[in-house]
Design a protein around this motif. Structure first.
Motif, mmCIF file in Angstrom:
data_model
loop_
_atom_site.group_PDB
_atom_site.id
_atom_site.type_symbol
_atom_site.label_atom_id
_atom_site.label_comp_id
_atom_site.label_asym_id
_atom_site.label_seq_id
_atom_site.Cartn_x
_atom_site.Cartn_y
_atom_site.Cartn_z
ATOM 1 N N THR A 2 0.831 -1.207 0.000
ATOM 2 C CA THR A 2 0.000 0.000 0.000
ATOM 3 C C THR A 2 0.864 1.254 0.000
ATOM 4 N N TRP A 3 0.444 2.220 -0.830
ATOM 5 C CA TRP A 3 1.110 3.518 -0.869
ATOM 6 C C TRP A 3 0.416 4.453 0.135
ATOM 7 N N GLY A 27 -8.461 6.569 -3.757
ATOM 8 C CA GLY A 27 -7.814 6.017 -2.595
ATOM 9 C C GLY A 27 -8.722 6.034 -1.387
ATOM 10 N N LYS A 54 -4.230 6.576 1.727
ATOM 11 C CA LYS A 54 -3.514 5.425 1.186
ATOM 12 C C LYS A 54 -4.154 5.012 -0.129
ATOM 13 N N SER A 55 -3.405 4.230 -0.892
ATOM 14 C CA SER A 55 -3.872 3.838 -2.217
ATOM 15 C C SER A 55 -4.991 2.804 -2.124
ATOM 16 N N ASN A 60 -2.282 1.503 -6.812
ATOM 17 C CA ASN A 60 -3.163 2.223 -7.736
ATOM 18 C C ASN A 60 -3.197 3.726 -7.462
ATOM 19 N N GLY A 61 -2.383 4.193 -6.522
ATOM 20 C CA GLY A 61 -2.265 5.618 -6.286
ATOM 21 C C GLY A 61 -3.346 6.199 -5.393
ATOM 22 N N TYR A 62 -3.202 7.486 -5.115
ATOM 23 C CA TYR A 62 -4.194 8.237 -4.317
ATOM 24 C C TYR A 62 -4.151 9.693 -4.747
ATOM 25 N N TYR A 90 -0.619 6.200 -10.582
ATOM 26 C CA TYR A 90 0.061 4.925 -10.870
ATOM 27 C C TYR A 90 1.206 5.112 -11.865
ATOM 28 N N HIS A 117 6.306 6.454 -3.521
ATOM 29 C CA HIS A 117 4.907 6.130 -3.205
ATOM 30 C C HIS A 117 4.509 6.476 -1.773
#
Length: 378
Positions: A2-3, A27, A54-55, A60-62, A90, A117
Motif C-alpha cells: 500500500t502507498w 484512494g 492510502k492507495s 493504484n495511487g491516491y 500509478y 509512493h
C-alpha cells in the motif's frame, strides 16, 4: 504494498484551524493509520497528524485535497486559508502543494519527489501578524526596555536645559534623549496595577518578579507647524514649558497609563473593593510624586509650572527661512518582569511637555544641516 501519505501539522496560531473542505478523488482516507478517518481540525498550539491517505487496492495511487481556515467569531477578521493537494498516480509524475493565503504562513513544507509512493510531511502554521507585532515591538526604540535602559539617566527633566538638545539639522524621526531612574512598585501595591495578562493578585504574586515604571523624554520636529518667513520678514513665536497636552499613545497594543493605573472613585460597600481602591489610589499618589507629569493623567492643571516666552525671528535679507517647532514629550512606561526574566511593556502614554523654536535655512524638507543665526536665539 500500500502507498501512503501523512501530514503532521503544528498550529502555532492563537486560533483553532477548522477543516472546511476535503475531497478524496482516489484512494482511502487513513488519518492516524485509521482507515476511513477523514482529515482533522487542529486546535491552537496543537501538533497532530491532520490528514492521511492510502492507495486503493494496492499500487493504484491516491489523490485528494483539503483545506483549513481559522475559527473566528463575528467580531474577528479571518486570518486566511491553508490548502493541500496531493496526487500520487500509478503512472504519471507525483505532484503535491501546500499553500496559505491571507495572514497565514506555512513553514517546513517540502515538495514530494516525482516518483516514490510513501511520504510523510511536517508543516508549521503561523500568523504573519504575530511576526510583524514581534518585529514592531523588538524594533521600537521608544518602548523596548533593552534600549530604554541604555539612555542617560536624569532625576527631573525640569532641571535640564532642553535647548542644548535641539539638533542643528531638521529631521522628523522622534529621538529618545534620557530617562529617569526606575520607580519599583512595592508588592503591597501590586493590586493597584491593572495587568491585563495577570489580572488577579494571585497570578501576579505567582508569575511576576517586578513591576516598574520609568519616564522617558523624547524630541521631534513638528512638520505640521513649520512657519516659513520670507526675506527680511519677521515672525513672533512662543516657546512653552510645563505643558500637559496628551500626545499619541506610544504603543497601541498596550493599555494607556490611565488604564494601567486606573482606580475607582466611587467606592463600593464591598470591603475587598474598598481595599483595592485605596491601594490603587496610594499607588497613584506615589507615582505622582515620582513623575510630575502624572498630574495630566488625573486632569489636574499645573498652572504654576506652565511658562512661556515670546521670541522674534527675522529672516536674512537674501533668503527665506523656516521656523521649526521642536516638541519635547514625556513618556510614562510601565513594565512587568516575569519569572522567566522577560520584561514586557504593559502600559504607556505620552504627553507633550515643551515646545521650543529654532530657525533653519529654507530647504528644511531636504534635511538642512545649518542653522541661520538671525535672532531669537538664546
Amino acid at each position: 504494498m500500500t502507498w501512503t501519505f501523512y501530514l503532521n501539522v503544528t498550529n502555532d496560531t492563537d486560533r483553532d484551524l477548522e477543516l472546511v473542505e476535503s475531497q478524496l478523488h482516489w484512494g482511502y482516507w487513513n488519518t492516524g493509520g485509521e482507515e476511513d478517518k477523514e482529515p482533522q481540525s487542529i486546535k491552537a498550539g496543537e501538533t497532530i497528524q491532520a490528514v492521511g491517505a492510502k492507495s486503493a487496492f494496492g499500487p493504484n495511487g491516491y489523490e485528494f485535497s483539503c483545506s483549513w481556515k481559522d475559527k473566528n467569531n463575528e467580531y474577528q477578521a479571518p486570518y486566511g486559508v491553508i490548502s493541500l493537494y496531493v496526487n500520487v498516480p500509478y503512472n504519471d509524475p507525483n505532484e503535491a502543494r501546500c499553500r496559505a493565503n491571507g495572514y497565514f504562513e506555512v513553514a517546513e513544507w517540502k515538495d514530494i519527489t516525482h516518483d516514490g509512493h510513501n511520504f510523510v510531511r511536517n508543516i508549521r502554521i503561523s500568523n504573519k501578524l504575530d511576526k510583524w507585532r514581534q518585529k514592531e515591538i523588538s524594533n521600537n526604540l521608544f518602548t523596548d526596555w533593552s534600549k530604554i535602559k541604555t539612555l542617560k539617566e536624569i532625576e527631573d527633566v525640569r532641571d535640564i536645559d532642553l535647548n542644548q538638545y535641539i539638533p542643528s539639522g531638521v529631521h522628523f524621526e522622534k529621538m529618545s534623549l534620557f530617562r529617569t531612574s526606575l520607580f519599583n512598585i512595592s508588592k503591597i501595591l501590586w493590586d493597584g496595577v491593572n495587568d491585563l495578562e495577570f489580572d488577579s493578585l494571585y497570578l501576579k504574586q505567582r508569575e511576576v518578579q517586578q513591576y516598574f515604571s520609568v519616564e522617558v523624554t523624547c524630541l521631534r520636529a513638528d512638520a505640521t507647524k513649520i512657519e516659513t518667513v520670507t526675506k527680511k520678514g519677521k515672525i513672533t513665536v512662543k516657546d512653552e514649558y510645563g505643558l500637559s497636552t496628551a500626545s499619541k499613545v506610544v504603543e497601541e497594543k498596550v493599555s494607556t497609563i490611565e488604564t494601567a493605573f486606573k482606580f475607582t472613585e466611587k467606592i463600593s460597600v464591598s470591603e475587598e473593593k474598598v481595599v483595592k481602591a485605596s491601594v490603587a489610589q496610594e499607588l497613584q499618589a506615589e507615582l505622582k510624586a515620582k513623575f510630575n507629569i502624572l498630574n495630566a493623567v488625573t486632569k489636574e492643571q499645573q498652572q504654576t509650572e506652565k511658562k512661556s516666552k515670546e521670541r522674534v525671528f527675522e529672516a536674512p535679507s537674501d533668503k527665506d527661512m523656516d521656523v521649526v517647532p521642536w516638541i519635547f514629550s514625556k513618556m510614562i512606561l510601565l513594565y512587568r518582569t516575569d519569572n522567566n526574566n522577560v520584561t514586557t511593556l504593559i502600559g504607556a502614554s505620552e504627553w507633550d511637555y515643551a515646545v521650543l523654536h529654532r530657525t533653519h535655512v529654507y530647504d528644511v524638507m531636504d534635511n538642512a544641516k545649518k542653522k541661520v543665526t538671525t535672532g531669537g536665539e538664546y
